[in-house]
Write a protein that holds these residues in place. Structure first.
Motif, PDB file in Angstrom:
ATOM      1  N   TYR A  71       0.802  -1.224   0.000  1.00 37.00           N
ATOM      2  CA  TYR A  71       0.000   0.000   0.000  1.00 37.00           C
ATOM      3  C   TYR A  71       0.838   1.279   0.000  1.00 37.00           C
ATOM      4  O   TYR A  71       0.492   2.253  -0.673  1.00 37.00           O
ATOM      5  CB  TYR A  71      -0.953   0.008   1.194  1.00 37.00           C
ATOM      6  CG  TYR A  71      -2.102  -0.935   1.040  1.00 37.00           C
ATOM      7  CD1 TYR A  71      -3.091  -0.704   0.085  1.00 37.00           C
ATOM      8  CD2 TYR A  71      -2.218  -2.075   1.820  1.00 37.00           C
ATOM      9  CE1 TYR A  71      -4.158  -1.575  -0.071  1.00 37.00           C
ATOM     10  CE2 TYR A  71      -3.281  -2.959   1.682  1.00 37.00           C
ATOM     11  CZ  TYR A  71      -4.240  -2.703   0.723  1.00 37.00           C
ATOM     12  OH  TYR A  71      -5.293  -3.566   0.565  1.00 37.00           O
ATOM     13  N   ALA A  72       1.921   1.296   0.778  1.00 40.54           N
ATOM     14  CA  ALA A  72       2.708   2.526   0.898  1.00 40.54           C
ATOM     15  C   ALA A  72       3.902   2.560  -0.048  1.00 40.54           C
ATOM     16  O   ALA A  72       4.501   3.616  -0.247  1.00 40.54           O
ATOM     17  CB  ALA A  72       3.192   2.703   2.334  1.00 40.54           C
ATOM     18  N   SER A 119      -1.724   3.102  -4.462  1.00 46.71           N
ATOM     19  CA  SER A 119      -2.199   3.746  -3.242  1.00 46.71           C
ATOM     20  C   SER A 119      -1.233   4.805  -2.726  1.00 46.71           C
ATOM     21  O   SER A 119      -1.648   5.902  -2.338  1.00 46.71           O
ATOM     22  CB  SER A 119      -2.441   2.685  -2.169  1.00 46.71           C
ATOM     23  OG  SER A 119      -2.963   3.247  -0.993  1.00 46.71           O
ATOM     24  N   GLY A 120       0.065   4.487  -2.717  1.00 50.76           N
ATOM     25  CA  GLY A 120       1.034   5.446  -2.188  1.00 50.76           C
ATOM     26  C   GLY A 120       1.009   6.769  -2.929  1.00 50.76           C
ATOM     27  O   GLY A 120       1.115   7.849  -2.329  1.00 50.76           O
ATOM     28  N   VAL A 172     -11.371   2.586  12.514  1.00 56.02           N
ATOM     29  CA  VAL A 172     -10.560   1.540  13.142  1.00 56.02           C
ATOM     30  C   VAL A 172     -10.956   0.167  12.607  1.00 56.02           C
ATOM     31  O   VAL A 172     -10.101  -0.680  12.317  1.00 56.02           O
ATOM     32  CB  VAL A 172     -10.689   1.608  14.675  1.00 56.02           C
ATOM     33  CG1 VAL A 172     -10.115   0.351  15.327  1.00 56.02           C
ATOM     34  CG2 VAL A 172      -9.967   2.845  15.204  1.00 56.02           C
ATOM     35  N   ASP A 173     -12.253  -0.059  12.427  1.00 58.62           N
ATOM     36  CA  ASP A 173     -12.690  -1.353  11.902  1.00 58.62           C
ATOM     37  C   ASP A 173     -12.220  -1.552  10.460  1.00 58.62           C
ATOM     38  O   ASP A 173     -11.979  -2.693  10.032  1.00 58.62           O
ATOM     39  CB  ASP A 173     -14.207  -1.477  12.006  1.00 58.62           C
ATOM     40  CG  ASP A 173     -14.671  -1.683  13.446  1.00 58.62           C
ATOM     41  OD1 ASP A 173     -13.838  -2.082  14.290  1.00 58.62           O
ATOM     42  OD2 ASP A 173     -15.850  -1.441  13.734  1.00 58.62           O
ATOM     43  N   ARG A 174     -12.089  -0.475   9.717  1.00 59.52           N
ATOM     44  CA  ARG A 174     -11.523  -0.587   8.361  1.00 59.52           C
ATOM     45  C   ARG A 174     -10.057  -0.999   8.433  1.00 59.52           C
ATOM     46  O   ARG A 174      -9.608  -1.844   7.666  1.00 59.52           O
ATOM     47  CB  ARG A 174     -11.661   0.745   7.612  1.00 59.52           C
ATOM     48  CG  ARG A 174     -10.954   0.752   6.258  1.00 59.52           C
ATOM     49  CD  ARG A 174     -11.446   1.880   5.395  1.00 59.52           C
ATOM     50  NE  ARG A 174     -10.988   3.184   5.828  1.00 59.52           N
ATOM     51  CZ  ARG A 174      -9.879   3.770   5.402  1.00 59.52           C
ATOM     52  NH1 ARG A 174      -9.091   3.148   4.546  1.00 59.52           N
ATOM     53  NH2 ARG A 174      -9.546   4.971   5.823  1.00 59.52           N
ATOM     54  N   TYR A 175      -9.295  -0.404   9.337  1.00 55.97           N
ATOM     55  CA  TYR A 175      -7.883  -0.760   9.468  1.00 55.97           C
ATOM     56  C   TYR A 175      -7.729  -2.223   9.876  1.00 55.97           C
ATOM     57  O   TYR A 175      -6.806  -2.906   9.425  1.00 55.97           O
ATOM     58  CB  TYR A 175      -7.177   0.125  10.501  1.00 55.97           C
ATOM     59  CG  TYR A 175      -7.409   1.608  10.357  1.00 55.97           C
ATOM     60  CD1 TYR A 175      -7.745   2.175   9.124  1.00 55.97           C
ATOM     61  CD2 TYR A 175      -7.311   2.456  11.448  1.00 55.97           C
ATOM     62  CE1 TYR A 175      -7.965   3.531   9.011  1.00 55.97           C
ATOM     63  CE2 TYR A 175      -7.524   3.818  11.337  1.00 55.97           C
ATOM     64  CZ  TYR A 175      -7.862   4.356  10.111  1.00 55.97           C
ATOM     65  OH  TYR A 175      -8.087   5.694   9.998  1.00 55.97           O
ATOM     66  N   ILE A 176      -8.646  -2.692  10.715  1.00 54.37           N
ATOM     67  CA  ILE A 176      -8.598  -4.084  11.144  1.00 54.37           C
ATOM     68  C   ILE A 176      -8.859  -5.011   9.954  1.00 54.37           C
ATOM     69  O   ILE A 176      -8.199  -6.042   9.790  1.00 54.37           O
ATOM     70  CB  ILE A 176      -9.624  -4.335  12.262  1.00 54.37           C
ATOM     71  CG1 ILE A 176      -9.228  -3.568  13.532  1.00 54.37           C
ATOM     72  CG2 ILE A 176      -9.763  -5.830  12.565  1.00 54.37           C
ATOM     73  CD1 ILE A 176     -10.301  -3.557  14.606  1.00 54.37           C
ATOM     74  N   GLY A 202      -2.579  -2.521   6.769  1.00 53.56           N
ATOM     75  CA  GLY A 202      -1.603  -1.799   5.964  1.00 53.56           C
ATOM     76  C   GLY A 202      -2.160  -0.735   5.058  1.00 53.56           C
ATOM     77  O   GLY A 202      -1.431   0.176   4.657  1.00 53.56           O
ATOM     78  N   GLN A 203      -3.456  -0.791   4.712  1.00 55.01           N
ATOM     79  CA  GLN A 203      -3.992   0.187   3.748  1.00 55.01           C
ATOM     80  C   GLN A 203      -3.906   1.601   4.302  1.00 55.01           C
ATOM     81  O   GLN A 203      -3.661   2.547   3.559  1.00 55.01           O
ATOM     82  CB  GLN A 203      -5.438  -0.167   3.383  1.00 55.01           C
ATOM     83  CG  GLN A 203      -5.976   0.593   2.173  1.00 55.01           C
ATOM     84  CD  GLN A 203      -6.595   1.933   2.527  1.00 55.01           C
ATOM     85  OE1 GLN A 203      -7.046   2.136   3.652  1.00 55.01           O
ATOM     86  NE2 GLN A 203      -6.619   2.853   1.569  1.00 55.01           N
TER      87      GLN A 203
END
Length: 522
Positions: A269-270, A436-437, A511-515, A519-520
């Motif tokens: 992603y980064a 994404s980066g 937070v639930d999206r990050y879970i 890495g996104q």
């Protein structure tokens, strides 16, 4: 902005004697082959990317044999690329960019396989099929009889797709890969909301407007006979069989090869090879800088530089809240109109495509992120779409609303993405695929550029700009914290509330999206 899940034909390209122009030709040929296979493998992503002649009549095949075939395609193209001498490409040759983009994309995707995302993808955000395919329905071209027939064929495949999804999840459970319990519960609630709503309000029935009543009738029949039974099958499986097996730990480190997965996810992603500790520390360092700027605005707004108190007031006091869903939508549309009017004074190249602001479907409001952007169609048949979540709009802080609008539309994602799509001189791989980066880097930069352009209404909205920047710094802290350093979900939510003006519901969805997508957020 939003990535994906073909038939493999072997790449039989000799590269041993390629030099100079031959190397450039080979690179272009490999990229042509990749984009052709990508469209075949991920027809839904091709539609979302605005590709006019994409196969709009089917959903992806996510069965194990087809996943393996796609991996074979990636491996063979990567091997061919690595057999080339890239130093023979002139810096000014378009093939140089194509080589770099293609090599990075495939190399990172191959490493990302360590995550085995397809085996535990129960996600309440856009990576989950309920949200993704509801959004796809909004993007589906249905302006012609052929387009409407394609839509009926595509979403008629939902029962087959759900069977494959369940088979993948069962395989995941057998191998020790599961989604976090809280996210599974959120997806079950999404499915319940879809099934409880009137058929007429379904996101798939909404593809039809009043001008073609026969199409609406066909969609309503499809909803009753195929779509809702598929959703019911999926919901029942999650509730009755999968939920008891779901992991209680939120970090991907709890899955097999979790540490390798997170390292690969950061790079995917980064596009930079950082450890979880390095990502976490970067976020902490950036947060310290941003809070220094916040102190200045807090002093102007409230007569003191107490950032925590300022953020609390911006989050709770009525005069700093939107007050209604309608107000949230209107302020957003006004900001987009203002930014659209300003960009010709700052940029010489502008997209032809328009951008519109539309609400998130009701069933997804409780768990969707604050907003996201979808590209226009390359043939001009649909505009770019900024989809905004109006959930709890009455108590949504005003701070951050304008900055997010600029991020998603002008001069952010829409300006960059639509221009890329319209640049016919670029290789399709650079027009259709999302890095994404780069894409997120551009959009984050434009939030601050918007201040230079004079687009913010006042200091509350400038504090929102800094709150958004703090949100991105906090993402680094909590994403790496949860997936690499053992943080809990509550720990992540608390940290974000203490350092941004975001509401609790917004922070929780983030937070639930990050879970769900490790890495996104980096």
């Amino acid at each position: 902005m939003k990535s994906s899940r073909i038939f493999w034909l072997p790449i039989l390209l000799s590269t041993a004697c390629a030099t100079g122009t031959d190397t450039a030709t080979t690179v272009t040929s490999l990229a042509d082959r990749y984009i052709e296979r990508w469209i075949e493998a991920f027809p839904h992503s091709a539609t979302a990317s605005g590709i006019t002649d994409a196969p709009h009549d089917r959903l992806p095949d996510i069965s194990a044999p087809t996943r393996n075939a796609w991996a074979g395609t990636e491996d063979s193209i990567l091997a061919a690329l690595e057999g080339l001498d890239a130093t023979e490409l002139a810096p000014s040759d378009p093939a140089t960019v194509t080589y770099g983009f293609l090599h990075s994309t495939i190399q990172n995707a191959v490493a990302f396989r360590a995550c085995r995302m397809e085996l535990w993808n129960v996600s309440p955000t856009w990576t989950g099929w309920l949200s993704e395919f509801a959004s796809l329905a909004e993007l589906q071209p249905v302006g012609t009889a052929a387009g409407r027939a394609a839509a009926l064929a595509r979403f008629g495949e939902l029962p087959r797709y759900v069977d494959q999804e369940i088979a993948n999840l069962r395989e995941g459970v057998s191998l020790g890969y599961t989604a976090p319990r809280h996210n599974v519960e959120s997806v079950i609630r999404q499915a319940d909301a879809l099934l409880a709503a009137p058929v007429s309000s379904s996101p798939w029935v909404a593809m039809a407007d009043d001008s073609v009543p026969e199409f609406r009738s066909q969609l309503e029949r499809l909803e009753v006979e195929a779509i809702r039974p598929a959703i019911t099958t999926y919901r029942d499986y999650l509730r009755d069989e999968y939920l008891p097996t779901a992991r209680t730990e939120v970090g991907v480190s709890a899955n097999p090869n979790g540490a390798a997965c997170y390292r690969a996810a950061i790079n995917y992603y980064a596009t930079v090879p950082l450890t979880a500790e390095e990502v976490h520390q970067t976020g902490l360092d950036q947060m310290a800088v941003i809070r220094g700027e916040m102190e200045e605005i807090a002093d102007r707004l409230f007569g003191n530089g107490d950032v925590a108190a300022a953020l609390r007031r911006l989050r709770t006091e009525p005069q700093y809240l939107m007050g209604s869903r309608d107000a949230l939508l209107q302020v957003t549309r006004d900001a987009v109109a203002r930014s659209k009017a300003a960009v010709p004074n700052w940029f010489g190249i502008l997209p032809k495509a328009e951008v519109v602001v539309e609400p998130v479907p009701p069933f997804a409001e409780a768990s969707a992120p604050g907003g996201f952007y979808n590209l226009p169609a390359e043939d001009g048949s649909r505009p770019g779409i900024y989809t905004i979540n109006l959930n709890e709009g009455e108590t949504k802080p005003r701070a951050g609303v304008e900055a997010t609008a600029f991020h998603e539309t002008f001069p952010g994602h829409h300006l960059q993405g639509a221009i890329a799509l319209e640049r016919e001189g670029l290789h399709p791989i650079s027009r259709y695929l999302y890095l994404s980066g780069f894409g997120e880097g551009w959009a984050l930069y434009t939030e601050r550029l918007a201040d230079e352009m004079g687009l913010y209404t006042g200091d509350v909205d400038r504090m929102g700009l800094l709150s958004n920047e703090a949100l991105r710094a906090a993402r680094l802290v909590v994403d790496a914290g949860m997936h690499g350093l053992g943080w809990s979900r509550d720990q992540a939510i608390t940290y974000m509330l203490e350092n941004t003006a975001e509401s609790r519901s917004s922070v929780t969805a983030e937070v639930d999206r990050y879970i769900a997508v490790p890495g996104q957020a980096t």
